[in-house]
Design a protein around this motif. Structure first.
Motif, mmCIF file in Angstrom:
data_model
loop_
_atom_site.group_PDB
_atom_site.id
_atom_site.type_symbol
_atom_site.label_atom_id
_atom_site.label_comp_id
_atom_site.label_asym_id
_atom_site.label_seq_id
_atom_site.Cartn_x
_atom_site.Cartn_y
_atom_site.Cartn_z
ATOM 1 N N LEU A 199 0.824 -1.200 0.000
ATOM 2 C CA LEU A 199 0.000 0.000 0.000
ATOM 3 C C LEU A 199 0.861 1.253 0.000
ATOM 4 N N LEU A 200 0.387 2.240 -0.737
ATOM 5 C CA LEU A 200 1.005 3.560 -0.760
ATOM 6 C C LEU A 200 -0.070 4.572 -0.410
ATOM 7 N N THR A 201 0.215 5.432 0.554
ATOM 8 C CA THR A 201 -0.742 6.467 0.940
ATOM 9 C C THR A 201 -0.140 7.829 0.640
ATOM 10 N N THR A 202 -0.958 8.724 0.123
ATOM 11 C CA THR A 202 -0.529 10.089 -0.184
ATOM 12 C C THR A 202 -1.584 11.064 0.312
ATOM 13 N N SER A 203 -1.176 12.321 0.489
ATOM 14 C CA SER A 203 -2.137 13.348 0.883
ATOM 15 C C SER A 203 -1.878 14.610 0.100
ATOM 16 N N ASP A 247 -2.802 1.073 -4.611
ATOM 17 C CA ASP A 247 -2.243 -0.278 -4.689
ATOM 18 C C ASP A 247 -0.862 -0.155 -5.327
ATOM 19 N N ALA A 248 0.187 -0.400 -4.544
ATOM 20 C CA ALA A 248 1.545 -0.223 -5.058
ATOM 21 C C ALA A 248 1.921 -1.272 -6.090
ATOM 22 N N ARG A 249 1.090 -2.320 -6.240
ATOM 23 C CA ARG A 249 1.391 -3.357 -7.232
ATOM 24 C C ARG A 249 0.861 -2.985 -8.608
ATOM 25 N N THR A 250 -0.272 -2.256 -8.639
ATOM 26 C CA THR A 250 -0.914 -1.961 -9.920
ATOM 27 C C THR A 250 -1.037 -0.471 -10.206
ATOM 28 N N GLY A 251 -0.877 0.358 -9.187
ATOM 29 C CA GLY A 251 -1.078 1.790 -9.376
ATOM 30 C C GLY A 251 -2.524 2.203 -9.292
ATOM 31 N N GLY A 252 -3.391 1.278 -8.900
ATOM 32 C CA GLY A 252 -4.805 1.602 -8.812
ATOM 33 C C GLY A 252 -5.142 2.366 -7.554
ATOM 34 N N LEU A 253 -6.067 3.324 -7.679
ATOM 35 C CA LEU A 253 -6.532 4.091 -6.526
ATOM 36 C C LEU A 253 -7.582 3.265 -5.795
ATOM 37 N N LEU A 254 -7.316 2.950 -4.527
ATOM 38 C CA LEU A 254 -8.210 2.092 -3.766
ATOM 39 C C LEU A 254 -9.279 2.896 -3.036
ATOM 40 N N HIS A 255 -8.860 3.946 -2.341
ATOM 41 C CA HIS A 255 -9.799 4.742 -1.563
ATOM 42 C C HIS A 255 -9.322 6.186 -1.528
#
Length: 806
Positions: A549-553, A562-570
């Protein structure tokens, strides 16, 4: 047979020799040796130039004043003022003399040649305001008590007093009856003294003859003096409505400048014959500065301009058409003629943008700036080079603890150094491209990365990544970023990158500061991972990664990727701007820090689990988490940092286990925990590394990385009252035999027998590294070292001199 008790005769002059010896011993000057490593321990409060601008003098809240060689950044002398903390320092412009002032009117005169105290003035009235090569000038306001008649107001009296700068002997006094001095100035050539008093009159004296040259008539309510012209013809005076320029020769007002309307009061400074006026307005969302430059000889306005920003009046360089502004973490150099920023230098992200601190011009078109740190940053506005530090160190920008807890990695300006925490030695260096402060990345962002097994070190190189074997120092591979993986930063140049390695050690996540770029590639090939890079992502204010997981603000919006696919989860919004993000794998929790409190979110769904506001036990001013939150091993406790403290926080009890006030220290910018959870390391804004004990919140040791060499030191304790050292630069360490009155203090440099003997005891690698290892190991080393330390003595013929042994 027991010894007889000592019987003291009652007759004077016949005291037993043993008693006399004891009294003399207690009253003798202190001869306990200590060392000085050449660093201020607390923030610098004042900085001045000395010896025609070739040297700097700094005064710190730790009670010391230091003389530095400006070119090399080396500490030449240290002046101990801890018995009377300095409130002001006055170096002589060209001669090796300095006056320090303290509370209650105490003053000391020092030699800049040998560091000795020449005079201690405890009963000499006056507050110093100026020093030249012959005298220092003081003002003294008196309130004369009118005891016989309590109905009348106590009369006021004031004096201007001149003392000789070599001896402190009073040379001349100018008395003023009926009022107090509010402003006092001495002309550049010391041929004129001018004072404005509470009666609003201007008085001018000739210090050579002692004659009163001028008293202004009624009708000119002067409030203060801006300055005196180089030829002594003009004096610029403040009044309630603006400034008046007095022609001394004609004893008349040459012209008046009326204050312009603005949100703030007009401010003035005199540079030679140029009067510089600044008016500040606030127009949302920023300040504007209106600058006007006037020739006081003619009254002609030479230049005007309005600038977007709060320019610093004291920094105006008329001949070069330059002026400085201090937005957050930077210094911008304005060309006031062309109204444009011609250069911009990073300072450090944690320096207060609205407070430029204290500054002084050196003799080489440089500005020495102290911004609530233990170091001075020297800026050359026209040099094109980044600021340099005094004292001269290789400032550390990032730190890592190796997975086995036995090594420390420090990133400097041009190299990463691998330190062995058993020997305290640098095992190897890894070259990196020369970099400035990474002001385009969030505070504490990782600028280097280790693979989870600790075998490989990933470092930035020109538009790519270099992969090094940590055990050998050899570069084993590397790759350049593909064109699609590169995004332009400021001025079309690629920005700095933060680096994360995934838990399996197979992929590298790259985050860029200027515009929020996200990339991912395989190690060691550099082939981009499908789904990366992400496009059209705004700049991040904080980010963190753990496992997949990658979190940004961005401001108050938190995004989970999702750090594996680059998809935005939430994606979710919070109450205030998010200043830091922490991910706790063991708790499957994400913690965010904002100006309103802490939020705990579910690792997978982003659901809010718990919220703690600053008003709920953790957020009163002493407990507010404004900066960063660093989890210890297991994620059950956190190291928290704000501008003036470091603390250990327990989420279960919602309380602080301990806290250490840091308002007089440098601000820490990052923490790195040891795997055992018992220690952690911090790096501050000046690049100094400190090692801490988790349970007690005490500093174990400090590491200064030098351009050539290193210096470790520990805090004082009963076994080493001045602390232990471990350094390969003994030439930087002074050994001091202090005295109680400062006039008989002795300083020993490298090469002296006493310096060698002291360093033989206290330059001790084993004791320093044992201190970092823990209390038990330190106790064993103390026992092993005890007998040798007890037998060691530094005598060598100097009566009463001994090392700092318990």
């Amino acid at each position: 047979m027991p010894s007889s008790p000592l019987i003291l005769p009652r007759q004077p002059g016949t005291l037993a020799g043993r008693v006399v010896a004891g009294v003399l011993k207690r009253s003798a000057t202190v001869r306990r040796l200590v060392h000085d490593a050449g660093f201020h321990k607390e923030r610098i409060a004042m900085v001045k130039t000395a010896l025609d601008g070739t040297h700097l003098v700094t005064a710190s809240t730790d009670g010391t004043v230091r003389l530095w060689e400006a070119a090399s950044g080396r500490c030449i002398h240290t002046y101990d003022c801890r018995d009377s903390d300095p409130s002001a320092i006055f170096p002589s412009p060209a001669r090796p003399r300095m006056v320090t002032a303290a509370a209650l009117g105490w003053k000391k005169i020092w030699s800049l040649d040998d560091g000795k105290c020449l005079a201690v003035l405890t009963d000499h009235p006056g507050i110093p305001v100026h020093c030249d090569d012959a005298f220092f000038y003081c003002k003294q306001n008196w309130m004369v008590q009118n005891f016989p008649d309590r109905r009348t107001r106590d009369p006021q009296r004031s004096e201007v007093i001149l003392y000789e700068v070599d001896s402190g002997k009073k040379a001349r006094t100018f008395q003023i009856e009926g009022s107090h001095i509010t402003s006092l100035k001495v002309s550049p050539d010391s041929a004129m003294i001018a004072a404005v008093n509470s009666d609003h009159h201007l008085r001018i004296w000739d210090p050579g003859s002692g004659r009163l040259l001028h008293v202004s008539p009624h009708g000119h309510p002067f409030q203060g003096i801006v300055g005196i012209s180089p030829d002594n013809r003009f004096i610029v005076l403040r009044s309630a409505t603006g400034v008046d320029v007095l022609d001394v020769a004609g004893s008349s007002i040459a012209f008046t400048i009326t204050t312009q309307g603005a949100n703030y009061r007009s401010r003035y400074v005199l540079r030679g014959f140029h009067l510089i006026e600044k008016n500040t307005d606030y127009v949302y969302p920023s300040h504007t500065s209106a600058i006007r430059i006037i020739d006081i000889r003619t009254g002609e306005t030479l230049q005007t301009g309005t600038f977007k920003g709060d320019l610093e009046l004291w920094s105006v360089m008329v001949e070069d058409n330059l002026c400085l502004e201090f937005p957050d973490g930077r210094v911008d150099v304005w060309n006031i003629k062309d109204n444009e920023v011609v250069a911009s230098f990073p300072l450090n992200p944690e320096s207060p943008g609205s407070n430029p601190g204290t500054a002084a011009f050196t003799g080489k078109c440089e500005i020495a700036l102290a911004r609530q740190e233990t170091a001075v940053r020297v800026i050359g506005p026209l040099s094109g080079r980044p600021p340099r530090l005094i004292p001269a160190t290789d400032p550390v920008r990032d730190i890592l603890i190796t997975p086995d807890g036995k090594g420390l990695l420090t990133m400097g300006a041009a190299a990463v150094k691998h330190w062995d925490l058993t020997s305290g030695l640098c095992l190897r260096e890894f070259g990196i491209p020369g970099t400035e402060c990474h002001d385009d990345l969030p505070q504490g962002a990782p600028l280097m990365a280790l693979t989870p097994d600790g075998k490989n070190l990933l470092l930035p190189m020109e538009n790519g990544i270099a992969i090094h074997d940590l055990s050998t120092g050899q570069q084993e591979g590397g790759f350049s970023f593909e064109a699609q993986l590169t995004r332009p930063g400021k001025d079309g140049q690629p920005g700095h990158f933060a680096l994360y390695v995934t838990e399996d050690g197979k992929r590298l996540i790259v985050v860029s500061g200027p515009d929020g770029f996200l990339g991912s590639c395989y190690i060691p090939t550099g082939i981009p991972v499908a789904g990366f890079p992400l496009r059209d992502v705004d700049r991040f204010h904080a980010f963190c990664m753990s496992q997949h997981l990658l979190t940004t603000s961005r401001y108050n919006v938190l995004s989970l990727w999702d750090a594996r696919t680059g998809g935005l989860l939430h994606e979710c919004r919070q109450d205030g701007r998010i200043s830091d993000i922490v991910m706790v794998p063991s708790q499957r929790t994400i913690v965010t820090v904002s100006e309103f409190g802490l939020s705990f979110l579910n690792w997978e769904s982003g659901e809010l689990l718990m919220k703690r506001s600053h008003s709920n036990g953790i957020g009163s001013a002493p407990h507010r988490f404004e900066r960063w939150l660093a989890p210890l091993s297991g994620g059950k406790r956190f190291i928290v940092q704000r501008s003036d403290l470091i603390a250990l926080w327990d989420p279960d009890t919602q309380g602080l286990v301990w806290r250490q006030e840091r308002y007089l220290k440098n601000r820490a910018t990052k923490a790195a925990a040891f795997p055992d959870g018992e220690r952690f390391a911090t790096v501050d804004t000046t690049g100094t590394v400190e090692f801490w004990n988790v349970e007690k919140g005490k500093v174990l040791a400090t590491l200064h990385v030098l351009p050539e060499g290193f210096l470790w030191e520990t805090p004082p304790d009963k076994h080493a009252p001045s602390g232990w050292l471990w350094t390969d630069r003994e030439d930087l360490v002074s050994v001091v035999a202090p005295s109680r009155d400062d006039r008989d203090t002795r300083v020993f440099r490298q090469g002296h027998a006493k310096h060698r003997a002291y360093m033989k005891i206290y330059n001790n690698r084993g004791m320093v590294m044992a201190k970092i290892a823990g209390n038990e190991q330190y106790r064993r080393h103390v026992e092993l070292h005890g007998r040798a330390s007890d037998r060691a003595r530094i005598g060598d013929g100097f009566a009463g001199l001994h090392p700092a042994l318990s």
